[in-house]
Design a protein around this motif. Structure first.
Motif, short mmCIF file in Angstrom:
data_model
loop_
_atom_site.label_atom_id
_atom_site.label_comp_id
_atom_site.label_asym_id
_atom_site.label_seq_id
_atom_site.Cartn_x
_atom_site.Cartn_y
_atom_site.Cartn_z
N THR A 36 -5.97 7.02 1.52
CA THR A 36 -6.74 7.16 0.29
C THR A 36 -6.57 5.91 -0.58
OG1 THR A 36 -6.44 9.55 0.38
CG2 THR A 36 -7.12 8.62 -1.73
N VAL A 37 -5.35 5.40 -0.66
CA VAL A 37 -5.08 4.18 -1.43
C VAL A 37 -5.88 3.02 -0.86
CG1 VAL A 37 -3.32 2.46 -1.97
CG2 VAL A 37 -2.83 4.89 -2.28
N ILE B 104 -1.66 7.16 2.02
CA ILE B 104 -1.89 5.71 2.13
C ILE B 104 -3.33 5.40 2.49
CG2 ILE B 104 -1.16 5.53 4.54
CD1 ILE B 104 0.14 2.82 3.73
N LEU C 41 -0.40 9.65 -3.56
CA LEU C 41 -1.62 9.74 -2.76
C LEU C 41 -1.30 9.36 -1.32
CD1 LEU C 41 -4.14 7.85 -5.09
CD2 LEU C 41 -4.09 10.30 -4.66
N TYR D 147 0.84 -1.20 0.00
CA TYR D 147 0.00 0.00 0.00
C TYR D 147 0.87 1.26 0.00
CZ TYR D 147 -4.02 -2.98 1.19
OH TYR D 147 -5.00 -3.92 1.19
N GLN D 148 1.94 1.20 0.76
CA GLN D 148 2.84 2.36 0.85
C GLN D 148 3.50 2.63 -0.50
OE1 GLN D 148 3.29 4.36 3.62
NE2 GLN D 148 4.37 5.67 2.18
N ALA E 270 0.93 4.06 -2.83
CA ALA E 270 0.65 5.45 -2.47
C ALA E 270 1.75 6.36 -2.99
CB ALA E 270 0.51 5.57 -0.95
#
Length: 170
Positions: A141-142, A139, A137, A128-129, A132
């Protein structure tokens, strides 16, 4: 019954033999083959039949023929597994092809942002990081967009229409 059973005795037991064979094989054609195999064995070993119950003797022959065929099938499958190359994949079934095409069509119905997130995280394996950072964006929001994208894809696969990305304001 004596060891000299007649064809009439066998004909009388045929419905019971077929019923037992069908319960073992769960397939009508295989059941008929099993009955035939049982009767062939019984006729070829007619002299081995003692004064016992003919029906029980035939059921015993049939069950043993069934178990032997199951063992033979497993051995044959094992030999085939040894002979076939392991890296060679079997051709996909028509159903798999249709389902795959439908899933790709559903994937293409998603918004570009949802497709990008799903590709980066699910296909490319980014964390996720990392996703992002790649999309510039936060994290959180992701994570929320990815959750909504997965939900939308699941709904599309289940046959539901996707929710409109635009909000209706009153």
């Amino acid at each position: 019954m004596s060891q000299d059973f007649t064809d009439d005795d066998l004909r009388e037991l045929m419905p019971r033999l077929r019923r037992f064979a069908a319960s073992l094989t769960r397939n009508e054609a295989s059941a008929d083959d099993l009955v035939q195999s049982c009767l062939e064995r019984a006729l070829s070993r007619r002299r081995q039949h003692t004064d016992g119950d003919l029906r029980a003797w035939l059921f015993q022959i049939m069950y043993r023929r069934f178990v032997d065929s199951q063992r033979r099938t497993k051995r044959y499958a094992g030999l085939l597994a040894l002979l076939l190359p392991r890296d060679e994949a079997l051709a996909p079934s028509t159903e798999d092809i249709v389902l795959s095409r439908a899933a790709l069509a559903d994937f293409n119905k998603l918004t570009p942002e949802q497709r990008a997130l799903l590709l980066l995280v699910s296909v490319e394996g980014l964390s996720y990081q990392e996703a992002a950072h790649a999309l510039d964006l936060p994290i959180g929001t992701v994570m929320s967009r990815l959750s909504r994208a997965r939900c939308a894809l699941r709904e599309l696969n289940d046959g539901a229409r996707p929710a409109s990305p635009l909000r209706i304001m009153k």
